[in-house]
Scaffold this motif. Sequence first.
Motif, PDB file in Angstrom:
ATOM      1  N   VAL A 877       0.822  -1.213   0.000  1.00  0.00           N
ATOM      2  CA  VAL A 877       0.000   0.000   0.000  1.00  0.00           C
ATOM      3  C   VAL A 877       0.856   1.262   0.000  1.00  0.00           C
ATOM      4  O   VAL A 877       0.588   2.202  -0.753  1.00  0.00           O
ATOM      5  N   SER A 878       1.887   1.281   0.820  1.00  0.00           N
ATOM      6  CA  SER A 878       2.658   2.514   1.028  1.00  0.00           C
ATOM      7  C   SER A 878       3.876   2.644   0.133  1.00  0.00           C
ATOM      8  O   SER A 878       4.367   3.749  -0.098  1.00  0.00           O
ATOM      9  N   GLY A 879       4.399   1.508  -0.360  1.00  0.00           N
ATOM     10  CA  GLY A 879       5.648   1.545  -1.105  1.00  0.00           C
ATOM     11  C   GLY A 879       6.860   1.713  -0.216  1.00  0.00           C
ATOM     12  O   GLY A 879       7.992   1.800  -0.706  1.00  0.00           O
ATOM     13  N   LYS A 880       6.657   1.745   1.110  1.00  0.00           N
ATOM     14  CA  LYS A 880       7.755   1.926   2.063  1.00  0.00           C
ATOM     15  C   LYS A 880       8.373   0.580   2.426  1.00  0.00           C
ATOM     16  O   LYS A 880       7.717  -0.456   2.393  1.00  0.00           O
ATOM     17  N   ARG A 881       9.656   0.633   2.810  1.00  0.00           N
ATOM     18  CA  ARG A 881      10.302  -0.546   3.379  1.00  0.00           C
ATOM     19  C   ARG A 881       9.833  -0.714   4.823  1.00  0.00           C
ATOM     20  O   ARG A 881       9.366   0.243   5.447  1.00  0.00           O
ATOM     21  N   PRO A 882       9.994  -1.927   5.384  1.00  0.00           N
ATOM     22  CA  PRO A 882       9.588  -2.118   6.789  1.00  0.00           C
ATOM     23  C   PRO A 882      10.339  -1.224   7.755  1.00  0.00           C
ATOM     24  O   PRO A 882       9.809  -0.850   8.793  1.00  0.00           O
ATOM     25  N   ILE A 883      11.584  -0.896   7.431  1.00  0.00           N
ATOM     26  CA  ILE A 883      12.375   0.005   8.255  1.00  0.00           C
ATOM     27  C   ILE A 883      12.849   1.152   7.371  1.00  0.00           C
ATOM     28  O   ILE A 883      13.526   0.925   6.371  1.00  0.00           O
ATOM     29  N   GLU A 884      12.486   2.368   7.730  1.00  0.00           N
ATOM     30  CA  GLU A 884      12.898   3.548   6.982  1.00  0.00           C
ATOM     31  C   GLU A 884      13.390   4.600   7.974  1.00  0.00           C
ATOM     32  O   GLU A 884      12.831   4.738   9.073  1.00  0.00           O
ATOM     33  N   PRO A 885      14.415   5.377   7.618  1.00  0.00           N
ATOM     34  CA  PRO A 885      14.886   6.435   8.521  1.00  0.00           C
ATOM     35  C   PRO A 885      13.791   7.427   8.896  1.00  0.00           C
ATOM     36  O   PRO A 885      13.788   7.954  10.012  1.00  0.00           O
ATOM     37  N   GLU A 886      12.856   7.679   7.994  1.00  0.00           N
ATOM     38  CA  GLU A 886      11.816   8.672   8.258  1.00  0.00           C
ATOM     39  C   GLU A 886      10.859   8.244   9.365  1.00  0.00           C
ATOM     40  O   GLU A 886      10.139   9.067   9.925  1.00  0.00           O
ATOM     41  N   SER A 899       0.696   5.767  13.641  1.00  0.00           N
ATOM     42  CA  SER A 899       0.801   7.197  13.951  1.00  0.00           C
ATOM     43  C   SER A 899       0.038   8.058  12.951  1.00  0.00           C
ATOM     44  O   SER A 899      -0.224   9.230  13.208  1.00  0.00           O
ATOM     45  N   LYS A 900      -0.313   7.477  11.813  1.00  0.00           N
ATOM     46  CA  LYS A 900      -1.013   8.226  10.766  1.00  0.00           C
ATOM     47  C   LYS A 900      -2.534   8.069  10.844  1.00  0.00           C
ATOM     48  O   LYS A 900      -3.251   8.687  10.053  1.00  0.00           O
ATOM     49  N   LEU A 901      -3.013   7.253  11.751  1.00  0.00           N
ATOM     50  CA  LEU A 901      -4.456   6.975  11.805  1.00  0.00           C
ATOM     51  C   LEU A 901      -5.175   8.049  12.612  1.00  0.00           C
ATOM     52  O   LEU A 901      -5.759   7.770  13.664  1.00  0.00           O
ATOM     53  N   LYS A 902      -5.129   9.270  12.122  1.00  0.00           N
ATOM     54  CA  LYS A 902      -5.738  10.390  12.828  1.00  0.00           C
ATOM     55  C   LYS A 902      -7.028  10.857  12.161  1.00  0.00           C
ATOM     56  O   LYS A 902      -8.026  11.105  12.803  1.00  0.00           O
ATOM     57  N   ASN A 903      -6.976  11.014  10.864  1.00  0.00           N
ATOM     58  CA  ASN A 903      -8.152  11.433  10.116  1.00  0.00           C
ATOM     59  C   ASN A 903      -8.039  10.865   8.706  1.00  0.00           C
ATOM     60  O   ASN A 903      -7.027  10.244   8.342  1.00  0.00           O
ATOM     61  N   LYS A 904      -9.072  11.069   7.916  1.00  0.00           N
ATOM     62  CA  LYS A 904      -9.106  10.471   6.586  1.00  0.00           C
ATOM     63  C   LYS A 904      -7.939  10.943   5.727  1.00  0.00           C
ATOM     64  O   LYS A 904      -7.304  10.149   5.026  1.00  0.00           O
ATOM     65  N   GLN A 905      -7.636  12.243   5.783  1.00  0.00           N
ATOM     66  CA  GLN A 905      -6.565  12.775   4.952  1.00  0.00           C
ATOM     67  C   GLN A 905      -5.221  12.176   5.344  1.00  0.00           C
ATOM     68  O   GLN A 905      -4.387  11.850   4.492  1.00  0.00           O
ATOM     69  N   SER A 906      -5.024  12.014   6.647  1.00  0.00           N
ATOM     70  CA  SER A 906      -3.770  11.432   7.135  1.00  0.00           C
ATOM     71  C   SER A 906      -3.638   9.979   6.701  1.00  0.00           C
ATOM     72  O   SER A 906      -2.553   9.528   6.322  1.00  0.00           O
ATOM     73  N   VAL A 907      -4.754   9.250   6.745  1.00  0.00           N
ATOM     74  CA  VAL A 907      -4.722   7.843   6.326  1.00  0.00           C
ATOM     75  C   VAL A 907      -4.413   7.737   4.838  1.00  0.00           C
ATOM     76  O   VAL A 907      -3.598   6.918   4.404  1.00  0.00           O
ATOM     77  N   LEU A 908      -5.034   8.596   4.040  1.00  0.00           N
ATOM     78  CA  LEU A 908      -4.791   8.560   2.596  1.00  0.00           C
ATOM     79  C   LEU A 908      -3.347   8.907   2.254  1.00  0.00           C
ATOM     80  O   LEU A 908      -2.824   8.468   1.224  1.00  0.00           O
ATOM     81  N   SER A 909      -2.694   9.665   3.128  1.00  0.00           N
ATOM     82  CA  SER A 909      -1.298  10.026   2.864  1.00  0.00           C
ATOM     83  C   SER A 909      -0.365   8.832   2.971  1.00  0.00           C
ATOM     84  O   SER A 909       0.778   8.879   2.509  1.00  0.00           O
ATOM     85  N   ILE A 910      -0.839   7.747   3.602  1.00  0.00           N
ATOM     86  CA  ILE A 910      -0.025   6.531   3.703  1.00  0.00           C
ATOM     87  C   ILE A 910       0.138   5.887   2.336  1.00  0.00           C
ATOM     88  O   ILE A 910       1.169   5.298   2.023  1.00  0.00           O
ATOM     89  N   VAL A 911      -0.894   5.990   1.506  1.00  0.00           N
ATOM     90  CA  VAL A 911      -0.906   5.316   0.211  1.00  0.00           C
ATOM     91  C   VAL A 911       0.166   5.912  -0.690  1.00  0.00           C
ATOM     92  O   VAL A 911       0.330   7.125  -0.785  1.00  0.00           O
ATOM     93  N   GLU A 912       0.895   5.040  -1.385  1.00  0.00           N
ATOM     94  CA  GLU A 912       1.981   5.499  -2.255  1.00  0.00           C
ATOM     95  C   GLU A 912       1.450   6.478  -3.300  1.00  0.00           C
ATOM     96  O   GLU A 912       0.432   6.215  -3.965  1.00  0.00           O
ATOM     97  N   PRO A 913       2.121   7.618  -3.489  1.00  0.00           N
ATOM     98  CA  PRO A 913       1.636   8.647  -4.428  1.00  0.00           C
ATOM     99  C   PRO A 913       1.452   8.126  -5.846  1.00  0.00           C
ATOM    100  O   PRO A 913       0.624   8.662  -6.588  1.00  0.00           O
ATOM    101  N   ARG A 914       2.199   7.095  -6.257  1.00  0.00           N
ATOM    102  CA  ARG A 914       2.078   6.588  -7.631  1.00  0.00           C
ATOM    103  C   ARG A 914       0.754   5.880  -7.879  1.00  0.00           C
ATOM    104  O   ARG A 914       0.370   5.651  -9.025  1.00  0.00           O
ATOM    105  N   ILE A 915       0.054   5.486  -6.810  1.00  0.00           N
ATOM    106  CA  ILE A 915      -1.254   4.852  -6.969  1.00  0.00           C
ATOM    107  C   ILE A 915      -2.278   5.936  -7.284  1.00  0.00           C
ATOM    108  O   ILE A 915      -2.417   6.898  -6.532  1.00  0.00           O
ATOM    109  N   PRO A 916      -3.014   5.804  -8.395  1.00  0.00           N
ATOM    110  CA  PRO A 916      -3.974   6.844  -8.773  1.00  0.00           C
ATOM    111  C   PRO A 916      -5.012   7.097  -7.677  1.00  0.00           C
ATOM    112  O   PRO A 916      -5.363   6.206  -6.903  1.00  0.00           O
ATOM    113  N   ASP A 917      -5.516   8.342  -7.626  1.00  0.00           N
ATOM    114  CA  ASP A 917      -6.483   8.718  -6.595  1.00  0.00           C
ATOM    115  C   ASP A 917      -7.705   7.815  -6.601  1.00  0.00           C
ATOM    116  O   ASP A 917      -8.282   7.525  -5.548  1.00  0.00           O
TER     117      ASP A 917
END
Length: 976
Positions: A877-886, A899-917
């Motif tokens: 979903v995120s395109g992230k590695r299991p361990i990332e410096p960020e 930590s991102k499960l705060k609101n809908k916009q924050s949850v959607l930000s988890i999704v890799e940007p390359r995945i179409p809206d």
Amino acid sequence: MSNACSYRQIALSLCLVFCFYLPCCVKSDELQILLNLKSALNKSSTNVLDSWEAASSVCSFDGITCNAEGSVKEIELSSQKLMGVLPLDSICQLQSLDKLSLGYNLLYGAITEDLSNCVKLQYLDLGNNLFTGSFPDISALGELQYLYLNGSEFSGTFPWKSLENMTNLALLSLGDNPFNRTPFPDQILKLKKLNWLYLANCSIEGKIPPEIGDLTELRELELQYNYLSGEIPVEIGKLHKLWQLEIYNNELTGKLPVGLRNLTNLEYFDASANHLEGVISEVRYLTNLVTLQLFENQFTGEVPTELGEFKKLVNLSLYTNMLTGPLPQKLGSWADFDFIDVSENFLTGPIPPDMCKKGTMKGLLMLQNRFTGEIPVTYASCTTLKRFRVSNNSLSGIVPAGIWGLPNLNIIDIAYNQFEGPITSDIKNAKEIGIISAEYNRLSGELPEEISEAISLVKIELNNNQILGKIPHEIGELKRLSSLKLHNNGLSGSIPESLGSCASISNINMANNSLSGKIPSSLGYLPTLNSLNLSRNELSGKIPESFSSLKLTLFDLSYNRLTGPIPESLSIEAYNGSLARNPGLCSSTIRSFKQCPTDSGMSKDVRLLIVCFALGAMILLASLGCFLYLRRTEKYRDRSLKEVSWDFKSFHVLTFTEDEILDSIKRENLIGKGGSGNVYKVMLSNGAELAVKHIWNTDSHGRRKSRSTTPILGKRAGKEKEFDAEVQTLSSIRHVNVVKLYCSITSEDSSLLVYEYLPNGSLWDRLHTSRKMELDWDTRYEIAVGAAKGLEYLHHGCERPVIHRDVKSSNILLDEFFKPRIANFGLAKIVQANGGKDSTRVIAGTHGYIAPEYGYTYKVNEKSDVYSFGVVLMELVSGKRPIEPEFGDNKDIVSWVCSKLKNKQSVLSIVEPRIPDAFKEDAVKVLRIAMLCTTTLPALRPTMRTVVHMLEEAEPCKLVSIIINKDGDLKKKEAK
């Protein structure tokens, strides 16, 4: 006249003969039907059908019961590991059959037969099997009283209208099947004799109808894991006989209905993981409750004081609500109380003292509230306790000494309170403890040397306390220790050299103490060390040269008294701040440090000449060594692959020979290297491609060793029999989503495992390298479903469950069509029949994918694989590695997502940007499944069978894909 008499006599004789032989004919037919059934289920791994022989009476067959006339009345073959396609049309020819019980087997295939001949059936159990397709119409079974179809993989739309004529139905169990979504079926509301209704996890949506209250004979009502919404109907209070009510994991809203108080026979009530609100005062009348679970809702108000008088209550879970006020002080003091979790509320007051009064309590979880007072001394003798967690409260006083030494405790979590006093020598009795989390308190005294006897410790977190004295030398005996946090205390003395014996440690933080002496060189040889912080101490001497080999993400030796040259590998600008405020350090490359002095007694030219001569000699010796090594290696390779005796075992029909494989094991065919050996690509003469893993038998020091004493798979420990048994078990696996093992070729020195070749590499490559853009969302989704089905087969489809233990994206390989295969069974564990599901205690897995239960136990089961698979879903979903410096220090993708499960916009930000809206909300559905898979408590994670069902429900809409391809944009309905 005589002729007429003669005809009558003949007719009478024929009639007598017919009547005499008819039962025999009927039994003969029944015998043939049962023998046909035996033939269809000939893959059974048990001997239950051995008694089914043509020469025997059908009534003597195991699992068969006959009526008074000698006809088959019952077939009871549940839990017999039967495998095959069920010939139901044949079985229905048994005219007297009223019970057919085949649950908990491995039956498969579609049921397309007409069941109208089974008109006398009163009991039908096909539950917990592996069928495919939809379930047929059973309207003809009007006498049915018990129907079990749960957990059998039926899909499509269930024939609800079939139930209209089953007015005698007392039990209906259809749950855990991936049916199409449907509103609550009206036909069920007419079954007035129902006493058990199991519709969990079968895609029921919409509201619970008020007419549910008309089913007054109900004793058990289970509707969990569905899509139910709206309020709980008041009419549910009419079910006075209800003994169990399970409605958790839905989307229910509103308050607990007032009529709930009428369910005075209710013992098991679970409405957790919904959106319920208001007070929970209605439960005060349910005095027979054994378990009450209302966690993960939005309940407010106080916990009813009457709960303290409940005589049967053994389990109370109210965590993640907004409850206030104190807990009843008599809570849990009557029955064999087992578990309480009221974490993440706003509860106040003291901890109830008598929840372990009966000596049976296993879990006390009260973290993140506002509790005050001391830990009751009664818990110091609660030897059954496995988890004690009261962190993030306002508790104070001295921790009772016995708490530290409870023999079955896995975790003690008292962090972020105001506790005082020492960690006592009782810790030596805590043989099972994996985590001590006691940071941010006022603990004092010295660390007892007896802490080394708590041999299961994985994490010690004692930072931000007032602990004094030396670090015990014996701490090096904690071989499983992975994290040691002692910063911000008053520790003095030297760092123990023995700490270098903790080979599993990855994080050491001793900053801001008064430690002195030299830094032990042994720390530089720790193979898994990832973070080292020794700043703000009084350490002196040189930085050990052994530190040159460390690969650290966090490194800090600042604010000490270190002297001498900085090792060359650390002389980089990135480490400037890590070495600051050590006036005695020098460097020839970092400008911010003083320059190291040179030897003035020798001229520059002489030094240069010596260096050149030394380098030349080294190059000459190295060249000679390489030449001799290559000659020796070539000879050994020729001998090992051409002259050594090989044992060839095939597991499929093969189109290649042993020689073709051996001839292809050469450098130009090498495509990969791993910890256990090299991987080669083999091109056969017929154009087919294979992958061959060449594994050398080695001892614990990496030296080659005879296979007769060291097997290849697992941890290279044990006997040859274990290796052969494990390979044989894995070789029997037949599933489209598990990599195919064609054969093994073994010798005394090494083994070759021949697999199918997957040209698109691993999922890791596609997600985290330059080729990751090739994976669109549809492909990612199909990979997720396919990999889940592969794991589901390992856990549920094999004779004994196979725990992979190293599920990760690099072990999911992709074929030419990007269809996934679960691969690399080097750590796999087959659950032994006498070992239960917790049959392994060996550390296995990869950092970032390992389930958190490793923190307090080494007993892992299938749920550990589920956790790792959840991490893979997060990668997809995120395109992230299991361990990332960020993610930050000591955080992984799971904590980052949380930590991102705060609101809908924050949850959607988890999704890799390359995945179409247009697909992002589909991705969020998969993310939700990933969150369930990575739940901290293993018991709350779904099985892989349930994961497959949930993923199939999250399938992207094909119509949407077409519109996107045409128009490029689309707004979809919001996913829940």
